[in-house]
Design an enzyme around this catalytic site. Sequence first.
Site, PDB file in Angstrom:
ATOM      1  N   SER A  84       6.035  16.991 -36.738  1.00 11.86           N
ATOM      2  CA  SER A  84       5.598  15.653 -36.355  1.00 11.86           C
ATOM      3  C   SER A  84       4.889  14.967 -37.525  1.00 11.86           C
ATOM      4  O   SER A  84       5.501  14.763 -38.571  1.00 11.86           O
ATOM      5  CB  SER A  84       4.713  15.740 -35.101  1.00 11.86           C
ATOM      6  OG  SER A  84       4.526  14.479 -34.521  1.00 11.86           O
ATOM      7  N   ASP A  93      13.010  13.701 -27.142  1.00 13.05           N
ATOM      8  CA  ASP A  93      11.707  13.481 -27.771  1.00 13.05           C
ATOM      9  C   ASP A  93      11.326  12.016 -27.601  1.00 13.05           C
ATOM     10  O   ASP A  93      11.915  11.135 -28.221  1.00 13.05           O
ATOM     11  CB  ASP A  93      11.788  13.857 -29.256  1.00 13.05           C
ATOM     12  CG  ASP A  93      10.426  13.851 -29.945  1.00 13.05           C
ATOM     13  OD1 ASP A  93       9.491  13.215 -29.427  1.00 13.05           O
ATOM     14  OD2 ASP A  93      10.322  14.481 -31.012  1.00 13.05           O
ATOM     15  N   HIS A 101       9.148  17.001 -27.527  1.00 15.48           N
ATOM     16  CA  HIS A 101       8.671  16.833 -28.902  1.00 15.48           C
ATOM     17  C   HIS A 101       8.434  18.140 -29.648  1.00 15.48           C
ATOM     18  O   HIS A 101       8.671  18.220 -30.852  1.00 15.48           O
ATOM     19  CB  HIS A 101       7.390  15.997 -28.893  1.00 15.48           C
ATOM     20  CG  HIS A 101       6.869  15.656 -30.244  1.00 15.48           C
ATOM     21  ND1 HIS A 101       7.648  15.079 -31.228  1.00 15.48           N
ATOM     22  CD2 HIS A 101       5.630  15.804 -30.795  1.00 15.48           C
ATOM     23  CE1 HIS A 101       6.924  14.881 -32.313  1.00 15.48           C
ATOM     24  NE2 HIS A 101       5.703  15.325 -32.084  1.00 15.48           N
TER      25      HIS A 101
END
Length: 269
Positions: free
Chosen positions: A107, A214, A244
């Site tokens: 991320s 996601d 995610h």
Amino acid sequence: MPHVREHTLDGVHGSVAVREWPHPAPRYLALVVHGYGEHAGRYDGLAARLTGHGAAVYAPDHVGHGRSAGERVVIEDFEDVVTDAHAVADLARSAHPGLPLVLAGHSMGGLIAARYAQRYGAELSALILSGPVIGAWELPGRLLALPEIPDVPVSPAALSRDPAVGAAYAADPLVWHGPMKRPTLEAFARTLAAVAEGGDVGALPLLWLHGDDDQLVPLPSSRIGAERLSGGRLTERIFPGARHEVFHETDKEEAFAEVLRFLDRTLPR
């Protein structure tokens, strides 16, 4: 769960807490960079697979995160976070000189890892990006256009189909459960542009992992960044239905296996 050692480094903006999952005789080093609002301790599962594969694993808490110094979730310049991560790599190399170094970022950590690879790619043997914030991520621009940043924290349900993951995240005192902050959003916008303009990583092998459900970092926007960053050696694995955090998903063992297969192909034997 593997044994963990704790280190503290002097970072650009104060003390940086570092976790080490040691290996008695490692054949490579792995540097893991976590995402927004979380901390390195959430990567015990990945670290266990990597140490079992022969790695000594190191992971910092970024400035403003976890046990490191700084106002919570405030990152004014991601270049400084990259510099801190490089200091962690130096710590690992000083303990185990001459070993290949693998960088894995999730991320926001994917953004940091991408910029790290642009700055220090010659020192890396492989790059792994999980749900990376690169490419055409629109959230910072949308929030910065508002007069006030809304107090809407990350939804635990967006992380994984496994409800236990969301429950643990919600109960974790080292996780930030408040709103995003304007300086960090501004830094996101600048660094997204810097990565877009910073060129590809050449021959560095790159593995990109992403869930196709996601909602935090949508797959199509991240794809733009992954393809642009790759110098033609992109390996991708998209997980149907995954949210995610592919390393915390219901099919996380497939994500771990994909990482190990990639490393088996790319690391020197």
